[in-house]
Design a protein around this motif. Structure first.
Motif, PDB file in Angstrom:
ATOM      1  N   ALA A 104     -31.711 -58.178 118.255  1.00 20.87           N
ATOM      2  CA  ALA A 104     -31.003 -58.873 119.296  1.00 20.87           C
ATOM      3  C   ALA A 104     -31.907 -58.713 120.778  1.00 20.87           C
ATOM      4  N   ASP A 105     -32.864 -57.737 120.701  1.00 21.82           N
ATOM      5  CA  ASP A 105     -33.615 -57.583 122.062  1.00 21.82           C
ATOM      6  C   ASP A 105     -35.282 -57.064 121.628  1.00 21.82           C
ATOM      7  N   PRO A 106     -35.942 -58.358 122.009  1.00 22.49           N
ATOM      8  CA  PRO A 106     -37.252 -58.046 121.666  1.00 22.49           C
ATOM      9  C   PRO A 106     -38.134 -56.899 122.156  1.00 22.49           C
ATOM     10  N   ASP A 107     -37.292 -56.354 123.417  1.00 28.05           N
ATOM     11  CA  ASP A 107     -37.919 -54.945 124.038  1.00 28.05           C
ATOM     12  C   ASP A 107     -37.493 -53.858 123.262  1.00 28.05           C
ATOM     13  N   MET A 108     -36.743 -53.915 122.208  1.00 25.55           N
ATOM     14  CA  MET A 108     -36.336 -52.520 121.776  1.00 25.55           C
ATOM     15  C   MET A 108     -37.319 -51.616 121.093  1.00 25.55           C
ATOM     16  N   ALA A 109     -38.117 -52.663 119.984  1.00 25.28           N
ATOM     17  CA  ALA A 109     -38.860 -51.880 119.242  1.00 25.28           C
ATOM     18  C   ALA A 109     -40.307 -51.349 120.245  1.00 25.28           C
ATOM     19  N   PRO A 110     -40.573 -51.976 120.985  1.00 26.33           N
ATOM     20  CA  PRO A 110     -41.726 -51.360 122.077  1.00 26.33           C
ATOM     21  C   PRO A 110     -41.204 -50.177 122.902  1.00 26.33           C
ATOM     22  N   LEU A 156     -43.197 -51.734 113.147  1.00 27.34           N
ATOM     23  CA  LEU A 156     -44.451 -51.238 112.880  1.00 27.34           C
ATOM     24  C   LEU A 156     -45.507 -52.120 113.742  1.00 27.34           C
ATOM     25  N   ALA A 157     -45.258 -53.191 113.840  1.00 29.23           N
ATOM     26  CA  ALA A 157     -46.138 -53.943 114.608  1.00 29.23           C
ATOM     27  C   ALA A 157     -46.263 -53.751 116.378  1.00 29.23           C
ATOM     28  N   ALA A 158     -44.867 -53.323 116.607  1.00 28.36           N
ATOM     29  CA  ALA A 158     -44.559 -52.952 117.881  1.00 28.36           C
ATOM     30  C   ALA A 158     -44.991 -51.700 118.148  1.00 28.36           C
ATOM     31  N   GLY A 159     -45.561 -50.802 117.154  1.00 30.32           N
ATOM     32  CA  GLY A 159     -46.021 -49.447 117.478  1.00 30.32           C
ATOM     33  C   GLY A 159     -45.102 -48.328 117.115  1.00 30.32           C
TER      34      GLY A 159
END
Ligand code: PMM
Length: 274
Positions: A104-110, A156-159
């Motif tokens: 829902a939000d691409p900023d969540m994982a970062p 994982l790709a987002a760190g």
């Protein structure tokens, strides 16, 4: 994990804890009942629910998380928005529970990567408004596992550190009763993915329909706790890391019985694809 919905409209307990004081008191009560974490949510995810804006969500959850943190109660934040998660972490929440698994939000994982906190990635196919139309599978277990694996890869790709990731089959989210039972029967597949598993069947509507009376009317949500307990014991016996429930005390009691019985784990995790 004990459920604390600070919403006027959740299907299971909507409106009961909508005010901050009532919500904080209930959070302390479920902690005293034995919850390791109190999962605070400010937006209903019931099927068909309309969204609230981030400001409303933050204004519901942050005062509750701050007060529970001050009272020594560990909390998690149940949200799909990074903005809400950031405010909740700032207020003291220790885990992010994202029912969209980052979709829902691409900023969540970062954000989670920067915070370094545990992250629940739930299987999700789309917003609650139209999720029933998305409940189409040829093999629900294989597809949920594959789609969860993609979300894990993205995190994982987002760190996000691998050991911080918890996965959840997302019972009832774009899933009908048959799908929920298939996932319950084959928890070994999710357990074999190498991450702790969270299982959240509590009071969901498939249990209401299972327990419908002769008139066909589903059992109301607050009367589904005995059925929920049975699902929790099955899931913990299968090896899950946690269960997310409304009725914490009875869940603890039931799990104590299972533990004291010395009964072996019901299933062994499968490794690889189903
Ligand atoms: N279900 C709901 C809300 N949050 N979080 C996770 N991780 N898994 C779930 O299945 C889940 C969730 C909806 O139920 P509620 O209205 O009882 O909170």
């Amino acid at each position: 994990m004990g459920v604390l919905n600070v919403t006027p409209d959740s299907f299971s307990d909507g409106g009961l804890y909508a005010g901050t004081d009532a919500a904080v008191a209930h959070g302390i009560a479920i902690r005293n009942d034995g919850a390791d974490l109190v999962d605070v949510g400010g937006e209903s995810t019931r099927p068909g629910a309309e969204r609230v804006d981030a400001r409303t969500e933050i204004s519901r959850v942050v005062p509750v998380i701050s007060a529970l943190t001050a009272a020594g109660v560990p909390t998690s934040i149940d949200t799909t928005r990074s903005e809400v998660a950031a405010a909740a972490l700032e207020a003291g929440a220790v885990l992010v529970n994202d029912v969209s698994g980052g979709l829902a939000d691409p900023d969540m994982a970062p954000l989670v990567a920067r915070a370094g906190c545990p992250y629940v990635i739930m299987h999700w196919r789309g917003p609650s408004r139209d999720m029933n139309a998305l409940a189409r599978y040829d093999d629900v277990v294989a597809e949920v596992a594959a789609e969860l694996a993609q979300r894990v890869e993205a995190a994982l790709a987002a760190g996000v550190a691998a050991e911080r990731i918890i996965i959840d089959p997302g019972l009832g989210f774009a899933k009908d009763a048959t799908h929920n039972w298939a996932l319950t029967r084959r928890l070994d597949v999710l357990l074999g993915m190498g991450h702790p598993v969270l299982f959240a069947a509590s009071r969901k509507s498939y249990l209401g329909r299972l327990l419908a009376g002769p008139d066909g009317i589903p059992r109301p949500a607050p009367e589904r706790d005995a059925a929920t307990l049975a699902t929790s014991v099955l899931a913990v016996a299968a090896g899950v890391w946690g269960v997310r429930v409304h009725e914490v005390r009875a869940t603890r009691d039931a799990l104590e019985v299972w533990r004291a019985s010395g009964a072996p784990r019901l299933v062994k995790p499968s490794v690889g694809t189903p």
